[in-house]
Design a protein around this motif. Structure first.
Motif, PDB file in Angstrom:
ATOM      1  N   CYS A 208      79.384  21.207 103.414  1.00  0.00           N
ATOM      2  CA  CYS A 208      80.803  20.856 103.504  1.00  0.00           C
ATOM      3  C   CYS A 208      81.016  19.722 104.500  1.00  0.00           C
ATOM      4  CB  CYS A 208      81.636  22.075 103.891  1.00  0.00           C
ATOM      5  SG  CYS A 208      81.513  22.553 105.624  1.00  0.00           S
ATOM      6  N   ALA A 209      82.103  18.991 104.301  1.00  0.00           N
ATOM      7  CA  ALA A 209      82.467  17.888 105.177  1.00  0.00           C
ATOM      8  C   ALA A 209      83.254  18.399 106.381  1.00  0.00           C
ATOM      9  CB  ALA A 209      83.308  16.881 104.391  1.00  0.00           C
ATOM     10  N   THR A 210      83.603  17.495 107.294  1.00  0.00           N
ATOM     11  CA  THR A 210      84.599  17.784 108.334  1.00  0.00           C
ATOM     12  C   THR A 210      85.895  17.098 107.918  1.00  0.00           C
ATOM     13  OG1 THR A 210      83.951  15.849 109.638  1.00  0.00           O
ATOM     14  CG2 THR A 210      82.849  17.936 110.125  1.00  0.00           C
ATOM     15  N   SER A 211      87.015  17.759 108.131  1.00  0.00           N
ATOM     16  CA  SER A 211      88.283  17.272 107.582  1.00  0.00           C
ATOM     17  C   SER A 211      89.437  17.417 108.562  1.00  0.00           C
ATOM     18  CB  SER A 211      88.637  18.032 106.294  1.00  0.00           C
ATOM     19  OG  SER A 211      87.762  17.715 105.241  1.00  0.00           O
ATOM     20  N   ASP A 212      90.508  16.705 108.278  1.00  0.00           N
ATOM     21  CA  ASP A 212      91.818  16.945 108.884  1.00  0.00           C
ATOM     22  C   ASP A 212      92.585  17.893 107.954  1.00  0.00           C
ATOM     23  OD1 ASP A 212      90.897  14.884 110.457  1.00  0.00           O
ATOM     24  OD2 ASP A 212      92.549  13.514 110.014  1.00  0.00           O
ATOM     25  N   GLY A 213      93.433  18.715 108.526  1.00  0.00           N
ATOM     26  CA  GLY A 213      94.256  19.586 107.696  1.00  0.00           C
ATOM     27  C   GLY A 213      94.921  20.661 108.525  1.00  0.00           C
ATOM     28  N   ALA A 214      95.759  21.451 107.879  1.00  0.00           N
ATOM     29  CA  ALA A 214      96.481  22.501 108.589  1.00  0.00           C
ATOM     30  C   ALA A 214      96.903  23.598 107.630  1.00  0.00           C
ATOM     31  CB  ALA A 214      97.720  21.926 109.278  1.00  0.00           C
ATOM     32  N   ALA A 215      97.100  24.795 108.184  1.00  0.00           N
ATOM     33  CA  ALA A 215      97.597  25.932 107.414  1.00  0.00           C
ATOM     34  C   ALA A 215      98.464  26.788 108.324  1.00  0.00           C
ATOM     35  CB  ALA A 215      96.451  26.755 106.840  1.00  0.00           C
ATOM     36  N   ALA A 216      99.417  27.473 107.727  1.00  0.00           N
ATOM     37  CA  ALA A 216     100.325  28.326 108.498  1.00  0.00           C
ATOM     38  C   ALA A 216     100.788  29.494 107.652  1.00  0.00           C
ATOM     39  CB  ALA A 216     101.536  27.525 108.982  1.00  0.00           C
ATOM     40  N   VAL A 217     101.060  30.602 108.298  1.00  0.00           N
ATOM     41  CA  VAL A 217     101.666  31.753 107.628  1.00  0.00           C
ATOM     42  C   VAL A 217     102.792  32.301 108.497  1.00  0.00           C
ATOM     43  CG1 VAL A 217      99.666  32.457 106.258  1.00  0.00           C
ATOM     44  CG2 VAL A 217      99.926  33.343 108.583  1.00  0.00           C
ATOM     45  N   VAL A 218     103.805  32.833 107.845  1.00  0.00           N
ATOM     46  CA  VAL A 218     104.882  33.560 108.520  1.00  0.00           C
ATOM     47  C   VAL A 218     104.668  35.036 108.242  1.00  0.00           C
ATOM     48  CG1 VAL A 218     107.355  33.996 108.641  1.00  0.00           C
ATOM     49  CG2 VAL A 218     106.509  31.657 108.331  1.00  0.00           C
ATOM     50  N   MET A 219     104.514  35.811 109.298  1.00  0.00           N
ATOM     51  CA  MET A 219     104.268  37.245 109.182  1.00  0.00           C
ATOM     52  C   MET A 219     105.446  38.019 109.762  1.00  0.00           C
ATOM     53  SD  MET A 219     100.277  36.980 110.391  1.00  0.00           S
ATOM     54  CE  MET A 219     100.110  38.740 110.695  1.00  0.00           C
ATOM     55  N   SER A 220     105.666  39.220 109.222  1.00  0.00           N
ATOM     56  CA  SER A 220     106.779  40.022 109.731  1.00  0.00           C
ATOM     57  C   SER A 220     106.451  41.502 109.595  1.00  0.00           C
ATOM     58  CB  SER A 220     108.069  39.718 108.964  1.00  0.00           C
ATOM     59  OG  SER A 220     108.097  40.397 107.719  1.00  0.00           O
ATOM     60  N   SER A 221     107.268  42.312 110.246  1.00  0.00           N
ATOM     61  CA  SER A 221     107.192  43.757 110.032  1.00  0.00           C
ATOM     62  C   SER A 221     107.644  44.070 108.616  1.00  0.00           C
ATOM     63  CB  SER A 221     108.082  44.485 111.030  1.00  0.00           C
ATOM     64  OG  SER A 221     109.447  44.167 110.790  1.00  0.00           O
ATOM     65  N   MET A 222     107.217  45.212 108.097  1.00  0.00           N
ATOM     66  CA  MET A 222     107.640  45.611 106.761  1.00  0.00           C
ATOM     67  C   MET A 222     109.141  45.862 106.728  1.00  0.00           C
ATOM     68  SD  MET A 222     104.960  45.334 104.987  1.00  0.00           S
ATOM     69  CE  MET A 222     105.638  46.016 103.469  1.00  0.00           C
ATOM     70  N   GLU A 223     109.691  46.370 107.832  1.00  0.00           N
ATOM     71  CA  GLU A 223     111.133  46.623 107.886  1.00  0.00           C
ATOM     72  C   GLU A 223     111.913  45.316 107.788  1.00  0.00           C
ATOM     73  OE1 GLU A 223     108.857  49.908 109.513  1.00  0.00           O
ATOM     74  OE2 GLU A 223     108.873  47.773 109.984  1.00  0.00           O
ATOM     75  N   PHE A 224     111.472  44.308 108.516  1.00  0.00           N
ATOM     76  CA  PHE A 224     112.150  43.017 108.442  1.00  0.00           C
ATOM     77  C   PHE A 224     112.034  42.444 107.037  1.00  0.00           C
ATOM     78  CE2 PHE A 224     112.446  38.456 108.503  1.00  0.00           C
ATOM     79  CZ  PHE A 224     113.518  38.198 109.350  1.00  0.00           C
ATOM     80  N   ALA A 225     110.851  42.559 106.424  1.00  0.00           N
ATOM     81  CA  ALA A 225     110.656  42.025 105.073  1.00  0.00           C
ATOM     82  C   ALA A 225     111.648  42.653 104.098  1.00  0.00           C
ATOM     83  CB  ALA A 225     109.221  42.278 104.620  1.00  0.00           C
ATOM     84  N   ARG A 226     111.842  43.969 104.210  1.00  0.00           N
ATOM     85  CA  ARG A 226     112.789  44.645 103.307  1.00  0.00           C
ATOM     86  C   ARG A 226     114.214  44.156 103.562  1.00  0.00           C
ATOM     87  NH1 ARG A 226     108.945  48.941 103.707  1.00  0.00           N
ATOM     88  NH2 ARG A 226     109.788  49.647 105.701  1.00  0.00           N
ATOM     89  N   ARG A 227     114.572  44.014 104.837  1.00  0.00           N
ATOM     90  CA  ARG A 227     115.918  43.515 105.151  1.00  0.00           C
ATOM     91  C   ARG A 227     116.103  42.088 104.659  1.00  0.00           C
ATOM     92  NH1 ARG A 227     114.782  45.508 110.379  1.00  0.00           N
ATOM     93  NH2 ARG A 227     114.838  43.369 111.206  1.00  0.00           N
ATOM     94  N   HIS A 228     115.020  41.364 104.629  1.00  0.00           N
ATOM     95  CA  HIS A 228     115.051  39.968 104.188  1.00  0.00           C
ATOM     96  C   HIS A 228     115.044  39.848 102.670  1.00  0.00           C
ATOM     97  CE1 HIS A 228     114.555  35.680 104.741  1.00  0.00           C
ATOM     98  NE2 HIS A 228     113.466  35.660 104.011  1.00  0.00           N
ATOM     99  N   GLY A 229     114.883  40.976 101.974  1.00  0.00           N
ATOM    100  CA  GLY A 229     114.905  40.968 100.523  1.00  0.00           C
ATOM    101  C   GLY A 229     113.549  40.910  99.861  1.00  0.00           C
ATOM    102  N   ALA A 230     112.473  40.973 100.660  1.00  0.00           N
ATOM    103  CA  ALA A 230     111.112  40.965 100.108  1.00  0.00           C
ATOM    104  C   ALA A 230     110.682  42.420  99.910  1.00  0.00           C
ATOM    105  CB  ALA A 230     110.155  40.234 101.043  1.00  0.00           C
TER     106      ALA A 230
END
Length: 396
Positions: A208-230
């Motif tokens: 594999c090569a060396t690269s520039d790049g980025a990744a991100a995730v938003v995590m939450s409690s299950m209770e918040f997810a339900r309140r958020h509609g997920a």
């Protein structure tokens, strides 16, 4: 209390060689993840940054760096460094904060601006640094180390360079379907065989090569997810960050020798196998329940090793799986449907997070042409220098 936490959003900055700051890449990925989650930046209560250590910026304040770039709003910050396992450690830190009730919504970000060519040691003499020693004393660059593992597989199991090439062909085919991948052209076995030898038996297209790049995730409690509609979000069910068990009878970079096995018997499994086992035990699932896996294909030969370490087959049978097409898209258990590092290259703090992004999209059923039908569970696996384990199990 449930051990599950929700993944509400996933985002990436495409991999490549862009010549810009890792902060810019991470900010793009973070905003994409927030948009995907339907969450405003003001709603984020904690930011966990996977540290970047190159590119002309200290990087050891990654959490605060990204919080500042997005706009100070009072969120707590944490910065995590665990070499190639930094992203998984960051995800585990976020999960711990959520389960401890310290935050309902956490943003995890990793980004890198990698140097050209393979990774080289930093300047100066550091004789107490095993990574410096393996470069300076042995001349064991990363490709040399990957080649030693390839030779070991050839000697123990009869693997061939043709088997290794099949891994690149498989991953390039998946990467061609991924808009975030750096390399998006299909590759043939003949092209692998015709590429330059870097460290025999591995050729340029095996590594594999060396690269520039980025990744991100938003995590939450299950209770918040339900309140958020997920109501049925992707859930992280386990994160394994275990260390090796003494004595280590198989060489692991950056070590330049194994431990003595005179006083104690070696463990019945390798370090990498123990990483996956701990994740399976915490998640209460087995490898037979997986729909997919994202593993750390620093080289084609090392991907075959991971098949065995995560329990997809017995020792020595990794090449058989790739020959049969079992690990390709459309196969029995697709591995690296993202295209893997073969298609992305290494952006060290981001890559374990990027693996979780791929699991998230696959388990949601939104991976477009790469989609694995009916995906319900997946595992990520890699390892960082100095005994940093990294595996994440996600379910839907």
């Amino acid at each position: 209390m449930t051990g599950d936490v929700a993944v509400l959003g996933a985002g990436m900055h495409p991999w490549g060689k862009w010549g810009r700051s890792f902060v810019e890449y991470g900010t793009v990925a973070a905003r994409a993840a927030l948009s995907d989650a339907g969450i405003g930046w003001q709603d984020v209560q904690s930011v966990v940054g996977a540290d970047t250590v190159r590119g002309g910026y200290p990087g050891y304040v990654a959490g605060a760096t990204f919080a500042q770039a997005l706009g100070w709003q009072g969120a707590r910050v944490t910065s995590v460094y665990a070499a190639c396992a930094s992203g998984a450690q960051a995800i585990n830190t976020a999960r711990a904060q959520i389960l401890a009730g310290m935050a309902d919504v956490v943003l995890v970000v990793g980004a890198d601006a990698a140097p050209k060519g393979f990774f080289a040691p930093a300047g100066g003499d550091r004789p107490d640094d095993p990574d410096w020693l393996r470069f300076r004393v042995l001349g064991a660059t990363n490709p040399a180390y990957f080649a030693l593992y390839a030779r070991r597989r050839m000697a123990l199991y009869g693997d061939t360079p043709e088997d290794f090439a099949l891994v690149k062909v498989k991953n390039a085919a998946a990467g061609a379907l991924n808009q975030n991948a750096r390399y998006r052209a299909p590759v043939t076995a003949e092209q692998v065989a015709a590429s330059a030898v870097v460290a025999d038996p591995l050729r340029l297209l095996d590594i594999c090569a060396t690269s520039d790049g980025a990744a991100a995730v938003v995590m939450s409690s299950m209770e918040f997810a339900r309140r958020h509609g997920a109501v049925d979000p992707v859930r992280i069910r386990a994160v394994s960050t275990v260390t090796p068990t003494y004595p280590k009878a198989v060489l692991d970079l950056p070590d330049i020798a194994t431990d003595s096995a005179i006083a104690a018997e070696p463990a019945p499994e390798s370090f990498r196998a123990s990483i996956a086992r701990a994740a399976y035990e915490e998640a209460a699932i087995g490898p037979d329940e997986l729909s997919l896996a994202e593993v750390y294909d620093l080289s084609t030969a090392l991907e075959l090793e991971w098949y065995e370490d995560i329990g997809l087959c017995a020792k020595g049978e990794g090449a058989k799986l790739v020959r049969e097409g079992a690990t390709a898209l459309g196969g029995r258990i697709p591995v690296n449907p993202s295209g893997g590092l073969a298609s992305f290259g290494e952006a060290v703090p981001a890559q374990a997070i990027a693996q979780v992004c791929e699991l998230t999209w696959q388990l949601r059923g939104t991976a477009a042409e790469r989609q694995i039908p009916g995906a319900r569970a997946g595992i990520t696996a890699n390892q960082g220098l100095f005994g940093h384990g990294s595996a994440v199990v996600a379910v839907r």
